[in-house]
Design an enzyme around this catalytic site. Structure first.
Site, PDB file in Angstrom:
ATOM      1  N   GLY A  10      18.410  -6.320  32.301  1.00  0.00           N
ATOM      2  CA  GLY A  10      18.006  -6.911  31.024  1.00  0.00           C
ATOM      3  C   GLY A  10      16.997  -8.033  31.248  1.00  0.00           C
ATOM      4  N   ALA A  11      16.105  -7.829  32.240  1.00  0.00           N
ATOM      5  CA  ALA A  11      15.227  -8.914  32.717  1.00  0.00           C
ATOM      6  C   ALA A  11      14.262  -9.450  31.668  1.00  0.00           C
ATOM      7  CB  ALA A  11      14.447  -8.430  33.943  1.00  0.00           C
ATOM      8  N   THR A 105      28.458 -10.488  26.057  1.00  0.00           N
ATOM      9  CA  THR A 105      29.643 -10.723  25.222  1.00  0.00           C
ATOM     10  C   THR A 105      29.818  -9.552  24.251  1.00  0.00           C
ATOM     11  OG1 THR A 105      28.376 -11.937  23.565  1.00  0.00           O
ATOM     12  CG2 THR A 105      29.359 -13.236  25.343  1.00  0.00           C
ATOM     13  N   PRO A 128      32.190 -15.701  29.106  1.00  0.00           N
ATOM     14  CA  PRO A 128      31.429 -15.699  27.863  1.00  0.00           C
ATOM     15  C   PRO A 128      30.428 -16.844  27.792  1.00  0.00           C
ATOM     16  CG  PRO A 128      33.607 -16.594  27.485  1.00  0.00           C
ATOM     17  CD  PRO A 128      33.586 -16.116  28.908  1.00  0.00           C
ATOM     18  N   HIS A 160      25.096 -19.958  16.048  1.00  0.00           N
ATOM     19  CA  HIS A 160      24.112 -19.365  16.964  1.00  0.00           C
ATOM     20  C   HIS A 160      22.888 -18.913  16.170  1.00  0.00           C
ATOM     21  CE1 HIS A 160      27.445 -19.136  19.867  1.00  0.00           C
ATOM     22  NE2 HIS A 160      26.506 -19.064  20.787  1.00  0.00           N
ATOM     23  N   LYS A 164      21.679 -13.152  17.167  1.00  0.00           N
ATOM     24  CA  LYS A 164      22.928 -12.819  17.868  1.00  0.00           C
ATOM     25  C   LYS A 164      23.631 -11.682  17.124  1.00  0.00           C
ATOM     26  CE  LYS A 164      27.090 -14.822  19.930  1.00  0.00           C
ATOM     27  NZ  LYS A 164      26.919 -14.080  21.191  1.00  0.00           N
ATOM     28  N   GLY A 170      31.682 -14.989  22.000  1.00  0.00           N
ATOM     29  CA  GLY A 170      32.648 -14.863  23.098  1.00  0.00           C
ATOM     30  C   GLY A 170      33.197 -16.220  23.502  1.00  0.00           C
TER      31      GLY A 170
HETATM   32  P1  NAD Z   1      18.435  -9.983  24.324  1.00  0.00           P
HETATM   33  O1  NAD Z   1      18.537  -8.893  23.315  1.00  0.00           O
HETATM   34  O2  NAD Z   1      17.299 -10.936  24.219  1.00  0.00           O
HETATM   35  O3  NAD Z   1      18.384  -9.356  25.803  1.00  0.00           O
HETATM   36  C1  NAD Z   1      19.059  -8.183  26.193  1.00  0.00           C
HETATM   37  C2  NAD Z   1      18.104  -7.402  27.096  1.00  0.00           C
HETATM   38  O4  NAD Z   1      18.784  -6.235  27.603  1.00  0.00           O
HETATM   39  C3  NAD Z   1      16.854  -6.902  26.334  1.00  0.00           C
HETATM   40  O5  NAD Z   1      15.672  -7.275  27.026  1.00  0.00           O
HETATM   41  C4  NAD Z   1      17.047  -5.387  26.353  1.00  0.00           C
HETATM   42  O6  NAD Z   1      15.803  -4.661  26.377  1.00  0.00           O
HETATM   43  C5  NAD Z   1      17.825  -5.195  27.651  1.00  0.00           C
HETATM   44  N1  NAD Z   1      18.431  -3.874  27.747  1.00  0.00           N
HETATM   45  C6  NAD Z   1      18.873  -3.061  26.739  1.00  0.00           C
HETATM   46  N2  NAD Z   1      19.266  -1.880  27.245  1.00  0.00           N
HETATM   47  C7  NAD Z   1      19.103  -1.951  28.589  1.00  0.00           C
HETATM   48  C8  NAD Z   1      19.335  -1.025  29.660  1.00  0.00           C
HETATM   49  N3  NAD Z   1      19.843   0.200  29.434  1.00  0.00           N
HETATM   50  N4  NAD Z   1      19.048  -1.411  30.921  1.00  0.00           N
HETATM   51  C9  NAD Z   1      18.546  -2.642  31.172  1.00  0.00           C
HETATM   52  N5  NAD Z   1      18.270  -3.563  30.185  1.00  0.00           N
HETATM   53  C10 NAD Z   1      18.561  -3.212  28.925  1.00  0.00           C
HETATM   54  O7  NAD Z   1      19.831 -10.750  24.275  1.00  0.00           O
HETATM   55  P2  NAD Z   1      20.207 -12.174  24.904  1.00  0.00           P
HETATM   56  O8  NAD Z   1      20.101 -13.236  23.875  1.00  0.00           O
HETATM   57  O9  NAD Z   1      19.499 -12.345  26.218  1.00  0.00           O
HETATM   58  O10 NAD Z   1      21.774 -11.968  25.139  1.00  0.00           O
HETATM   59  C11 NAD Z   1      22.265 -10.915  25.960  1.00  0.00           C
HETATM   60  C12 NAD Z   1      23.788 -11.003  26.039  1.00  0.00           C
HETATM   61  O11 NAD Z   1      24.149 -12.204  26.735  1.00  0.00           O
HETATM   62  C13 NAD Z   1      24.507 -11.094  24.677  1.00  0.00           C
HETATM   63  O12 NAD Z   1      25.714 -10.372  24.757  1.00  0.00           O
HETATM   64  C14 NAD Z   1      24.779 -12.592  24.511  1.00  0.00           C
HETATM   65  O13 NAD Z   1      25.868 -12.865  23.654  1.00  0.00           O
HETATM   66  C15 NAD Z   1      25.078 -12.939  25.937  1.00  0.00           C
HETATM   67  N6  NAD Z   1      24.929 -14.364  26.287  1.00  0.00           N
HETATM   68  C16 NAD Z   1      25.864 -14.890  27.133  1.00  0.00           C
HETATM   69  C17 NAD Z   1      25.766 -16.185  27.571  1.00  0.00           C
HETATM   70  C18 NAD Z   1      26.764 -16.684  28.601  1.00  0.00           C
HETATM   71  O14 NAD Z   1      26.680 -17.861  29.042  1.00  0.00           O
HETATM   72  N7  NAD Z   1      27.718 -15.844  29.024  1.00  0.00           N
HETATM   73  C19 NAD Z   1      24.716 -17.004  27.129  1.00  0.00           C
HETATM   74  C20 NAD Z   1      23.764 -16.446  26.268  1.00  0.00           C
HETATM   75  C21 NAD Z   1      23.881 -15.118  25.853  1.00  0.00           C
END
Ligand code: NAD
Length: 272
Positions: A10-11, A105, A128, A160, A164, A170
């Protein structure tokens, strides 16, 4: 492991780009792979297009659309994507010696059970919220709930950004678990999610959750303990996603030398 090679799944996401930067800042981790879904605009292009810090780094690579073909190029996979994507990635890497850091999450009970299954064969950090501040806050909440007991109503309010996709967060649920554990309650049985209409008076053994989705809020959480004549509010506000990214890369470094098992951020910072 001294210098673990880290794959970011998900880079190109909001967190993915911050993870790339946090990885570049870390003195003893390097980039092993950067992955997105097949067809994403970044695939086949230099990772420096996502994070300029890689413009002159020896570990800069092209973004790829699947991790199994480069399995010998990384030790740990850090994943902030979606639950179905995370589980598919783990399934594709089953049977390898890879460790995982999962920040995604929104897993349902079945998804969590699948993560637990993976952790029998791999070291997995699943949290989370990767901020050190939230991890410490969970301990404060347990102490507060244990002292205040059932006389104080507990409400958890989280806010948030508008993009989101899961609610409550989470982190809010994890805070609820900490409070419920200290009060000897089962969160599944006592949680109330939002209120509307004629709700009747509050059952004092419930734990309420309220969700705000607005603008670009990175992540605010308040746990309110309200008694007769006084209120205590314990609040954490994230003001920069780098706090999560730095914590996740710290977890990646830590987990690379751990045996199989399911860990969270308390283990990473030595509280678990
Ligand atoms: P985002 O939508 O910006 O990023 C997700 C990325 O995953 C996108 O670039 C998407 O293209 C990619 N993706 C989708 N399908 C894929 C696949 N098959 N293979 C590889 N990559 C793929 O979302 P975000 O804001 O970065 O959040 C991502 C997750 O992280 C959410 O679940 C969010 O709640 C969670 N999060 C957790 C924390 C923590 O501290 N644990 C903090 C922030 C966000």
């Amino acid at each position: 492991m001294n210098n673990p090679r880290v794959a970011i799944n998900g880079a190109a996401g909001r967190m993915g780009r911050q993870l790339l930067l946090a990885l570049a800042e870390h003195p003893s981790c390097e980039l092993g792979a950067a992955a997105e879904y097949a067809g994403h605009a970044s695939v086949g292009h230099q990772v420096a297009l996502l994070e300029p810090a890689y413009a002159d780094r020896s570990d800069a690579r092209d973004v790829i659309d699947a991790l199994p073909p480069v399995v010998d190029q990384f030790d740990v996979c850090v994943d902030f994507t979606r639950p179905d994507v995370t589980l598919a990635m783990m399934s594709a890497l089953a049977g390898t010696d890879k460790s995982f850091v999962v920040g995604t999450t929104g897993f349902d009970a079945n998804g969590v059970a699948q993560l637990e299954q993976v952790a029998k064969e791999h070291a997995v950090v699943f949290a989370p919220n990767f901020s050190v501040g939230v991890t410490l806050t969970l301990g404060l909440l347990e102490a507060a709930a244990a002292s205040l007991g059932d006389d104080y109503d507990v409400e958890i309010i989280e806010a948030h950004h508008r993009n989101k996709v899961d609610a409550p967060s989470g982190t809010a649920l994890r805070m609820g678990q900490s409070v419920a554990k200290a009060l000897n309650r089962d969160l599944d049985a006592c949680a109330v999610y939002g209120r509307q209409g004629i709700t009747g008076v509050r059952d004092h053994k419930t734990i309420g959750f309220e969700t705000v989705r607005a603008g670009d809020i990175i992540g605010d959480h308040t746990v309110l303990f309200a008694g007769q004549g006084e209120r205590i509010e314990i609040t954490h506000r994230a003001t920069d996603r780098m706090t999560f990214a730095r914590g996740a890369i710290r977890a990646a470094h830590w987990v690379s030398s751990q045996p199989p098992g399911l860990y969270d951020m308390t283990h990473v910072i030595g509280l678990g």
